[in-house]
Design an enzyme around this catalytic site. Structure first.
Site: not given
Length: 355
Positions: A34, A38, A42, A45, A67, A69, A72
């Site tokens: 992705t 995080c 967080c 999922r 990048r 999240c 969170c």
């Protein structure tokens, strides 16, 4: 710096799996599929471990092309994400007509019910169930004061019926809902007055416990303050309950660092009760600011409301609102006079220095 698989890697993966919010930003994790990084708490999922890499600092993750999240927000202070989850749950408890269950609140935060309850209690000071109970009592109190019938107030506040309201709200109101609606009519309050190192002191108690400690110089003014707080109660002078606790309060005026272990019957809104509980946790000889207390109860923007709750404190010294100062270090206001506030602080500091 990317962390290779090791014993430390196992510990970090466990923190990710269990969604453990860290008090300090000790690491962040990134998901290669992705391209998002995080904090370990967080609620997103759970990722596939094979796709997870770790970085000691957020800037290292950004430099590697990941990048932040949006859930969170790992670039913000470590406690902000937890605070946001707790605040969202608190707003639901404040406003939802049907009380959300612990499981519903935890699922919304992406945490297990047990873990969410521990976080909520750490930030707010009470469990979600205890907070909901206080919210219902506040709704009930407000409705009764605004003239609603007892039945209307009970169901409007979210109680399932009169039995639950009498059993649950009685402790918060200090009397039955019907007696509260009548301004304390039928409630018996013993009071007495005496001298202390701070002047005159009025002590009042119900069968449930100590309900008032007022300081002043004029007996008539002290009595008027008691009558204003309990306008229709049966107020009786020199009752046994009040006379029994007067010596303890007189000693407390001279030695304000002493704990008060007797039963209390203090009545207030849910917010006031949270503030007063936080005040009782301030150690003798120490001070806090109104802003600090606001942060301690999970409402960091409510410093002015905290100051008002301190001013409404009905049990001087027992709930030590004298230990709260303005943000600039000045004493600030005190219901019983700034000179008394300074005297209490000085007495506590002297006791700490001698100890």
């Amino acid at each position: 710096m990317r962390v290779v698989d090791s014993g430390q890697d196992d510990v970090r993966w466990r923190a990710v799996v269990d969604r453990l919010p860290m008090p300090d930003q000790v690491f962040v994790y990134a998901v290669t599929t992705t391209r998002v990084y995080c904090r370990p708490g967080c609620p997103s999922r759970r990722p596939n471990r094979a796709n997870v890499v770790y970085f000691d600092r957020p800037e290292e993750a950004r430099a590697a092309g990941f990048r932040a999240c949006l859930r969170c927000r790992p670039d913000e202070p470590a406690d902000t994400g937890v605070a946001r989850c707790v605040e969202r749950a608190r707003r639901r408890l404040d406003t939802d007509e049907a009380e959300p269950t612990l499981s519903e609140l935890a699922a919304e935060a992406g945490l297990s019910p047990g873990h969410f309850q521990r976080l909520f209690k750490a930030w707010v000071g009470v469990s979600p169930k205890g907070y909901a109970r206080a919210v219902r009592a506040t709704r009930l109190r407000t409705a009764l004061e605004e003239g609603a019938t007892v039945t209307e107030a009970i169901y409007g506040a979210g109680y399932g019926g009169p039995a639950r309201a009498h059993g649950e709200a009685g402790a918060a109101l200090g009397m039955s809902p019907s007696a509260y609606r009548k301004g304390g009519a039928g409630e018996v309050i013993d009071y007495t007055m005496g001298d202390c190192v701070l002047g005159r002191v009025l002590v009042a108690a119900t069968p449930r416990g100590l309900c008032a400690v007022f300081l002043g110089d004029d007996d008539a003014a002290l009595y008027d303050s008691l009558r204003a707080r309990f306008p229709r109660a049966d107020v009786r002078p020199d009752g046994d309950s009040a006379r029994a606790v007067l010596p303890t309060v007189q000693t407390l005026a001279a030695e304000p660092g002493r704990p008060f272990d007797g039963p209390l019957d203090v009545r207030g809104t849910a917010f006031q009760l949270k503030v007063w509980d936080a005040l009782r946790r301030i150690p003798p000889g120490e001070t806090r600011t109104y802003g600090t207390i606001a942060g301690d109860i999970g409402q960091p923007t409510a410093a002015r409301a905290v100051a008002r709750a301190c001013a409404d404190n009905p049990v001087a010294m027992v709930v030590p609102c004298h230990r709260v100062l303005r943000g600039d270090g000045c004493p600030g206001g005190y219901r019983w006079g700034t000179a008394r506030k300074l005297a209490l602080l000085e007495a506590e500091q002297d006791s700490q220095d001698q100890g």
